[in-house]
Design a protein around this motif. Sequence first.
Motif, short mmCIF file in Angstrom:
data_model
loop_
_atom_site.label_atom_id
_atom_site.label_comp_id
_atom_site.label_asym_id
_atom_site.label_seq_id
_atom_site.Cartn_x
_atom_site.Cartn_y
_atom_site.Cartn_z
N PHE A 149 0.84 -1.21 0.00
CA PHE A 149 0.00 0.00 0.00
C PHE A 149 0.87 1.26 0.00
O PHE A 149 0.44 2.30 -0.43
N GLU A 150 2.12 1.11 0.48
CA GLU A 150 3.04 2.24 0.46
C GLU A 150 3.80 2.31 -0.87
O GLU A 150 3.88 3.36 -1.49
N ALA A 151 4.32 1.12 -1.29
CA ALA A 151 5.14 1.09 -2.50
C ALA A 151 4.30 1.31 -3.77
O ALA A 151 4.75 1.96 -4.70
N VAL A 152 3.09 0.75 -3.81
CA VAL A 152 2.27 0.84 -5.02
C VAL A 152 1.26 1.98 -4.93
O VAL A 152 1.16 2.82 -5.83
N CYS A 153 0.52 2.04 -3.81
CA CYS A 153 -0.58 2.99 -3.70
C CYS A 153 -0.16 4.33 -3.10
O CYS A 153 -0.93 5.29 -3.12
N GLY A 154 1.09 4.37 -2.52
CA GLY A 154 1.54 5.64 -1.95
C GLY A 154 0.77 6.04 -0.72
O GLY A 154 0.64 7.24 -0.42
N GLN A 155 0.27 5.07 0.02
CA GLN A 155 -0.50 5.34 1.23
C GLN A 155 0.26 4.82 2.44
O GLN A 155 1.18 3.98 2.33
N LEU A 159 -5.88 0.42 2.07
CA LEU A 159 -7.03 1.23 1.63
C LEU A 159 -8.35 0.50 1.77
O LEU A 159 -9.35 0.92 1.22
N GLY A 160 -8.37 -0.58 2.51
CA GLY A 160 -9.62 -1.32 2.63
C GLY A 160 -9.56 -2.57 1.80
O GLY A 160 -8.48 -3.03 1.44
N PRO A 161 -10.69 -3.14 1.52
CA PRO A 161 -10.70 -4.41 0.78
C PRO A 161 -10.07 -4.22 -0.60
O PRO A 161 -10.74 -3.80 -1.54
N CYS A 162 -8.76 -4.52 -0.69
CA CYS A 162 -8.10 -4.40 -1.98
C CYS A 162 -8.03 -5.78 -2.61
O CYS A 162 -8.50 -6.78 -2.05
#
Length: 720
Positions: A149-155, A159-162
């Motif tokens: 979620f950090e490496a791909v989504c930048g979060q 982000l919830g049900p991914c």
Amino acid sequence: MSSTLAGPWAATDPSGPHGAAQELVRLRAENAALRAERARAFRYVREKTDQLLGVMGTVPLRPEELDDDTLLELDPIGILAGAFGQVLEHMHGTHRELQAAHTEIETVFDSAGVGIVVLDPSMRVVSFNRQALATVLGGNEAAAGRPCFEAVCGQDRPLGPCTFEQSLALRQPFRRTGWAHGDRRYDVCSTPLFDANGGLSRVVLTYLDITERQAAVEALAESEERYRDLFENANDLIQSVAPDGSFLYANRAWLRTLGYAREDLASLTVFDVIAPDCREHCERLFRAVISGEEVGRIEVVFTTKEGRQVLLEGTANCRFQDGRPVATRAIFRDITERRRMEAEVARAEQLESLGLLAGGIAHDFNNLLTAILGNVSLARLRSGPDGAVAANLQEAEKAVARAQDLARQLLTFSRGGAPVRKETSVGEIIAESARFALSGSRTGSLLDLEPGLWSAEVDAAQIGQVLQNLVLNADQSMPAGGHIRVEAINEELPAGNAFLLPPGPYVRVSVADQGMGIRPEDAGRVFDPYFTTKPGGSGLGLTTAYSIVQRHGGHLSFESQPGFGTVFHVHLPATGRTASPAPPCAEVFTRGGGRVLLMDDEEMIRLAAGDMLEFLGYRVETAPGGAQALDKYREALAEGDPFDAVILDLTVPGGMGGTQTVERLRELDPGVRAVASTGYSHDPVMADHRAYGFRAAVPKPYRMDALASILEALLAEERA
């Protein structure tokens, strides 16, 4: 193996008795120790050999299979050393193959057209390929070990049900379409990997860039929507039909025009909607189209679900696949109304042409009748009321009246002829016309007039002619006799009615017969001039009726079913109020006095009308044209003996007619009392004579009483 002797034997003399015994004991002990040592050595070798055999996957050796001596002879250590050498060589080969396979997998991994990211169960990135690095990881080569979620989504948190969590929950691959990452769109597939114990070991995420494909799909969908919108909302009728005639599709205009629901198409073929009279033509066209022939612009007649026929014009072609017809496509336009209007225009043009001819004939005919009627009337008055001559002259007057009716029919075609309208009881016209038309007929009649029937602003003579023609037509359609029903009712027509008439009050008159009805193939020609199916028929009766009704702003239509008679309907604009009964006509005239100028190009009329006026007590001057009339009128004014009234013929071939003459007369004498007269009794001047400067109008042929009453009223108006 080697050993060293030690103990008592080393310090004892072996030649003594005690020394020998002791030496024997010692040797025996030493021998036992050596055998024990040998046994331990063999056990050691056998145990290690079994361990190596176990490592190599071989069943351990049993003592009965390999004794100690054989074991020594075989040299297991050497054998094992050789085996291990082979094993190591095999392992080295396997390692090289694994290394090659790993390299191959890495190459494939990096060469894949999709981005691949491998995660551990805690969502941390384990590995990724070049495509993933360049796309979803944004070139961050330090992504390994970081949460996805950090490496791909930048979060900084999930982000919830991914996709990752969805596949974990389902314990099977999960796919998500259209995942947005920046300005790109991806199809993301998450595949969990499990170890031998069923535990999650890795999750493989693949990212397929579908941005262009999705844009193409959206563009295609938008294009399809535009075409679907055009197709469904087109005013033209669009259909696609399979080679066997079954419908593949039809647009809304097609369904609306033919009255079918979309679900009806499944059980419908194109042959079901082709009108019976058009079947042969349409089937020939259909065969031509599926054969690949160019058919150009075509016309077909379809039948609606309610049984109404519609005329369609359009084009058709066929789509082929592997040389075989797959579907015909046709685009039609409903031209039923246009063709009806064209027929109306053609009919109107025909009527106009006929009107030119008929008007001229009627004009001359009325001039003749004027002279005849005038002389007959004078002769009857001069002969006295009694005697055979008076009776004959009276019959002659009746014959002239009938001839006048015939001339009136011709005049209905005249160009520019307008009805001379006044508020009239339609019921009285109906009753009189039906009685007159059926006099002497074997046909019975039933008159059914709604109480309180509205009056109408009509030309009573013309509407009477319409009803006479309809009743006569009904009578002629029943040569063996029957009954005619004439019905009249009040009817309020709404806006957008089927007759295309303005909304408002109308009187509907229906004339129904019990004849053989009208054949469908004749329905479109019923009102055509000279079209008739009756022996001896002129083909003008219904045409005349149609023309008259149209000029009154009404509508003439019919319903007919072969074998079950015909009903003609006349809609006449009504006043919305009930007409008072007309007072009885008084056939009296009074003599007058004064000076009258009569202008007419026909000498016989000047003579006959002059005699009539003199008989009525007037002093008469005549003129053959407008110029002469002006001269005489000017002279009379100059002499101080002006004319009390002027009767002017409206039509003077090659000379000044009545309309121009009255304008010149009004310049000489604004108070001129002019009367318009013409054989074109439907001339618009006659319908609105005051607008043209006349004080009164009298159509030709005129009777003595008509002439007397007009002059009496005209001069009385002046005296008042």
